[in-house]
Design a protein around this motif. Structure first.
Motif, PDB file in Angstrom:
ATOM      1  N   MET A   1     -18.124  12.438   1.066  1.00 62.83           N
ATOM      2  CA  MET A   1     -18.951  11.754   2.056  1.00 62.83           C
ATOM      3  C   MET A   1     -19.046  12.566   3.341  1.00 62.83           C
ATOM      4  N   GLN A   2     -17.921  13.144   3.758  1.00 65.37           N
ATOM      5  CA  GLN A   2     -17.934  13.973   4.960  1.00 65.37           C
ATOM      6  C   GLN A   2     -18.826  15.201   4.763  1.00 65.37           C
ATOM      7  N   SER A  48       0.846  -1.194   0.000  1.00 67.56           N
ATOM      8  CA  SER A  48       0.000   0.000   0.000  1.00 67.56           C
ATOM      9  C   SER A  48       0.880   1.242   0.000  1.00 67.56           C
ATOM     10  N   PRO A  49       1.213   1.778  -1.196  1.00 70.80           N
ATOM     11  CA  PRO A  49       2.069   2.968  -1.263  1.00 70.80           C
ATOM     12  C   PRO A  49       1.505   4.160  -0.483  1.00 70.80           C
ATOM     13  N   ALA A  50       0.166   4.288  -0.452  1.00 73.59           N
ATOM     14  CA  ALA A  50      -0.426   5.430   0.252  1.00 73.59           C
ATOM     15  C   ALA A  50      -0.149   5.344   1.750  1.00 73.59           C
ATOM     16  N   LYS A  76      -5.035   7.717  -8.049  1.00 76.48           N
ATOM     17  CA  LYS A  76      -5.973   6.845  -7.342  1.00 76.48           C
ATOM     18  C   LYS A  76      -6.172   7.323  -5.910  1.00 76.48           C
ATOM     19  N   ASN A  77      -5.084   7.692  -5.245  1.00 80.13           N
ATOM     20  CA  ASN A  77      -5.181   8.177  -3.867  1.00 80.13           C
ATOM     21  C   ASN A  77      -5.961   9.485  -3.793  1.00 80.13           C
ATOM     22  N   LEU A  78      -5.749  10.361  -4.781  1.00 74.57           N
ATOM     23  CA  LEU A  78      -6.473  11.639  -4.799  1.00 74.57           C
ATOM     24  C   LEU A  78      -7.974  11.425  -4.994  1.00 74.57           C
ATOM     25  N   ARG A  79      -8.325  10.476  -5.875  1.00 75.84           N
ATOM     26  CA  ARG A  79      -9.749  10.174  -6.078  1.00 75.84           C
ATOM     27  C   ARG A  79     -10.369   9.622  -4.803  1.00 75.84           C
ATOM     28  N   LYS A  80      -9.609   8.775  -4.099  1.00 81.13           N
ATOM     29  CA  LYS A  80     -10.097   8.214  -2.845  1.00 81.13           C
ATOM     30  C   LYS A  80     -10.320   9.317  -1.818  1.00 81.13           C
TER      31      LYS A  80
END
Length: 204
Positions: A178-179, A62-64, A167-171
């Motif tokens: 959601m918040q 998991s690079p993030a 991908k991390n930015l989209r997550k």
């Protein structure tokens, strides 16, 4: 006699110093060993980074999380790209197109003593005199091809890094949305409560 002993001691101290592995290599090895211990004690939690099955390389799962949790702890930064550039500097190779797996023949599980044999790559200036330039130029085509292949591999690595960061930015964007939705729902609920309270006060 004293001078001879001093020279021997000096030579020994120099040998000891030169056989100390680079801090980057020691920290990376420590990171893997300590993470393996935590994984064994962690009740089956998903690993962030680990040795591969053969113990002759390691995988960043998991690079993030690796960037957020482990790089600051061991290297005082959170830049995954910088970590990979350091690996390349010491001759590590990315061995899988589908995951972040890296290998070096001298970097193996249970073989910390081999770290001293890993050296940083050096760009040495050409020592050829002028009259050998013609011979050097005759091999430039082959060298150019090798450089092109190296550039392609580096571009592929950079592309994978960018895809992972995207991908991390989209997550993160989805989490923020959601918040925001939760806050809006809470705001609506609070307004309803205030409205109900005001109406009850008015009816009294």
């Amino acid at each position: 006699m004293d001078q001879d002993i001093s020279e021997v001691n000096h030579g020994t101290s120099q040998s000891t110093r030169t056989r100390s592995p680079a801090p980057f290599l020691s920290k990376t090895y420590d990171l893997l060993e300590e993470e393996e211990e935590e994984d064994e004690d962690g009740g089956g939690r998903r690993p962030i980074v680990s040795w591969n099955g053969e113990g002759n390389g390691f995988i960043v799962w998991s690079p993030a999380e690796f960037s957020e949790l482990l790089l600051p702890k061991y290297f005082k930064h959170n830049n995954f790209s910088s970590f990979i550039r350091q690996l390349n500097t010491y001759g590590f190779k990315k061995t899988s197109p589908k995951r972040w797996e890296f290998k070096h023949e001298k970097f193996q599980k249970g073989c910390r003593h081999m770290l001293v044999e890993i050296n940083r790559k050096k760009c040495e200036p050409s020592a050829f005199p002028v009259y050998l330039k013609a011979s050097e130029e005759s091999t430039s085509a082959t060298g150019g091809l090798n450089r092109s292949m190296s550039n392609v591999a580096e571009q592929e690595n950079q592309s994978l890094l960018l895809m992972e960061e995207n991908k991390n930015l989209r997550k993160q964007k989805m989490e923020l949305q959601m918040q925001l939705s939760q806050f809006k729902a809470l705001e609506t609920k609070l307004l309803d409560c205030v409205g109900q309270f005001m109406q009850d006060q008015h009816n009294r």
